[in-house]
Design an enzyme around this catalytic site. Structure first.
Site, PDB file in Angstrom:
ATOM      1  CE  LYS A 241     -12.285 -41.896  42.223  1.00 57.80           C
ATOM      2  NZ  LYS A 241     -11.463 -42.252  41.091  1.00 57.80           N
TER       3      LYS A 241
ATOM      4  CD  GLU B 139     -25.115 -53.039  43.443  1.00 59.32           C
ATOM      5  OE1 GLU B 139     -24.931 -54.207  43.815  1.00 59.32           O
ATOM      6  OE2 GLU B 139     -26.134 -52.376  43.699  1.00 59.32           O
TER       7      GLU B 139
ATOM      8  CB  CYS C 223     -20.045 -56.980  40.605  1.00 59.54           C
ATOM      9  SG  CYS C 223     -21.324 -56.031  39.864  1.00 59.54           S
TER      10      CYS C 223
ATOM     11  CD  GLU D 125     -15.844 -59.346  43.453  1.00 58.51           C
ATOM     12  OE1 GLU D 125     -15.476 -58.413  44.175  1.00 58.51           O
ATOM     13  OE2 GLU D 125     -16.845 -59.298  42.716  1.00 58.51           O
TER      14      GLU D 125
HETATM   15  C1  UN1 Z   1     -21.341 -55.174  37.063  1.00 46.91           C
HETATM   16  O1  UN1 Z   1     -20.727 -56.195  36.817  1.00 46.91           O
HETATM   17  O2  UN1 Z   1     -20.880 -54.333  37.882  1.00 46.91           O
HETATM   18  O3  UN1 Z   1     -25.980 -57.892  34.927  1.00 46.91           O
HETATM   19  C2  UN1 Z   1     -22.576 -54.813  36.371  1.00 46.91           C
HETATM   20  C3  UN1 Z   1     -24.955 -57.705  34.263  1.00 46.91           C
HETATM   21  C4  UN1 Z   1     -24.733 -56.356  33.641  1.00 46.91           C
HETATM   22  C5  UN1 Z   1     -24.239 -55.384  34.649  1.00 46.91           C
HETATM   23  C6  UN1 Z   1     -23.077 -55.869  35.439  1.00 46.91           C
HETATM   24  N1  UN1 Z   1     -25.983 -55.884  33.081  1.00 46.91           N
HETATM   25  O4  UN1 Z   1     -24.124 -58.572  34.123  1.00 46.91           O
END
Ligand code: UN1
Length: 500
Positions: free
Chosen positions: A177, A252, A286, A388
């Site tokens: 999804k 995550e 993230c 965040e």
């Molecule tokens: C994310 O922001 O969910 O390390 C992943 C990084 C990328 C992946 C980010 N390779 O910034």
């Protein structure tokens, strides 16, 4: 006006145009007049169908030798490489990040394919000595079954590949999804898996809302594993719900990543890092740098250098190759950014050093643009230093020494990525040891993790799992210990046998 393209779900080996909950539209965040597509909005009925098909296919797929399964994944990597440009352009249109970054996102998917394909000839277990004579012991990785993959919009190709490629190599089947902001990239990915030769029922894509599709996957008794990337708030709900059926849940989640700059750092290099970490992907990673922790001796100089450079960043439509910062992904994300800028000014009483406003005039009129924004005078407990934001907003804090820098860095509910700029090797090693995060960079920004190292974080960022690397295999396999007794007689372990 041409009719918008109609996309379909792929469920139980068939492309289906209709959704039990109707349809939803996906629009270009840089120009909302541009409709990327219309998608079926599914619900629990479609999830049940998808899970049943994936469960049936699992009994065949798990018996295909892992190196053969991996050949299909490698081929999918080749196809991603072949179509990299089209995929990346569609991704920019769909979620706004600039072309050089969507190409990087697709490339991360390609890298993941080749890395995961290599696992087809490894999937290492252990062989160990046994207590009793003429007995053999080993542990092997077994697939788990149907995996539910719930993925975000910020890395629409890379993140689904992080989950789906290794899961398939391990012998699992998938119900996928994607985020409702990026279904087009997800559908493209499924087409590629099918073109690469994956059995049809091994992959099912069910577009729709989290409430209707996501929850049905999470609740389903025949889905033993959920892998989710998204907000901490949603992650907690998923884990709580999934507890009812004792699922394994790999989460995550959010971050409030910081870059420390010590007084001995190469300042030009550290400015480059901060700019890229904070404003790359419009701050919608993230791993984005949302806090900058500056040593007091270089604070003012560094802020001046940073503001000067950030002023020059070109904001716009990511399809224009000269643009450096795209829009927020949608209206509500930009509203969140605006709300945090107001919190920074009114509640936190930090000082706005740059930006702070929506961009709405001229070429920006039809998109969700926001100025790159920098707050200075931020204190560790302020909301803009704790929560965040997921947008182009950077909070700058001042510290007096390394201990304070690490303390401030650790003082959040999250622990994904982190960075320190210093030329002092002792300081770097202390930071590497004392920072509470899943990822630490020395003299590099907080973004840009590579697929061969574990990806994930501590505290509110997750629940102990790691994606990428070989560590992802722990999410998608069960260990089985196997004992083979070739003595031809009953040998009893854990029974004391008198010597002689
Ligand atoms: C994310 O922001 O969910 O390390 C992943 C990084 C990328 C992946 C980010 N390779 O910034």
């Amino acid at each position: 006006m041409t009719e918008p393209v109609r996309f379909r779900n792929f469920i139980a080996g068939k492309w289906v145009e209709t959704g039990s909950k109707g349809t939803f539209e996906n629009r270009n965040p840089a120009d909302t007049r541009d409709v990327v597509g219309v998608f079926p909005s599914a619900g629990p009925e479609e999830v049940n169908e998808a899970v049943a098909a994936a469960k049936e296919e699992y009994q065949r797929w798990r018996l295909v030798p892992a190196p053969k399964r991996a050949e299909i994944i490698r081929h999918a990597g080749d196809l991603l490489a072949k179509h990299k440009e089209d995929i990346s352009r569609q991704m920019t249109r769909e979620m706004g990040k600039v072309l050089s970054e969507t190409r990087g996102d697709t490339q991360e998917g390609i890298d993941t394919a080749y890395y995961a394909a290599g696992e087809g000839r490894r999937l290492f277990g252990d062989t160990v000595p046994c207590e009793l004579p003429n007995k053999f012991g080993m542990s092997v990785r077994m697939p788990v079954g149907v995996c539910g993959m719930i993925t975000p919009w910020n890395f629409p190709m890379a993140i689904p590949t992080w989950k789906i490629f290794p899961a398939l190599v391990c012998g699992n089947t998938v119900v996928f999804k994607p985020a409702t902001d990026t279904p087009a990239t997800a559908v493209r990915f499924v087409e590629i898996l099918l073109e690469a030769g994956l059995p049809e029922k091994a992959i099912n894509i069910v577009c729709g809302s989290g409430g209707a599709v996501g929850n049905a996957i999470v609740d389903h008794p025949d889905v033993p594993v959920i892998s989710f990337t998204g907000s901490t708030e949603v992650g907690k709900k998923i884990a709580t719900r999934a507890g009812n059926t004792l699922k394994r849940v790999s989460l995550e989640l959010g971050g409030k990543n910081a870059q420390i700059v010590m007084d001995d750092a190469d300042l030009e290099l550290a400015v480059d890092g901060a700019l890229w970490g904070a404003f790359g992907t419009t701050g919608q990673r993230c791993t984005a740098t949302s806090r900058l922790i500056l040593h007091e001796k270089i604070h003012d100089k560094f802020v001046a250098m940073l503001v000067e450079r950030a002023k020059g960043l070109k904001v716009g439509n990511g399809l224009d190759e000269s643009v450096q910062v795209g829009p927020s992904v949608n209206e509500s994300q930009r509203a969140t950014v605006k709300q945090y800028v107001e919190i920074g000014q009114n509640e936190d009483k930090a000082t706005l050093a740059l930006g702070g406003k929506e961009l709405t005039a001229g070429e920006y009129a039809h998109g969700w643009f926001f100025e790159p924004t920098i707050f200075v005078g931020v204190k560790p407990k302020m909301r803009i230093a704790q929560e965040e934001i997921f947008g182009p907003v950077l909070s700058v804090l001042k510290i007096g020494d390394l201990d304070e820098a690490v303390r401030v860095l650790n003082d959040t509910a999250y622990g994904l990525s982190s960075s320190i700029y210093t030329r002092d090797v002792n300081a770097a090693f202390r930071a590497m040891r004392d920072i509470e995060a899943g990822i630490t960079y020395v003299n590099g920004p907080t973004i840009g993790a590579e697929v061969q190292l574990p990806f994930g974080g501590v505290k509110g960022t997750g629940n102990g799992h790691r994606e990428a690397s070989h560590t992802v295999l722990d999410t998608f396999t069960e260990w089985k210990s196997i004992y083979v007794d070739f003595s031809g007689k009953l040998q009893r372990a854990q029974i004391d046998v008198q010597a002689g």
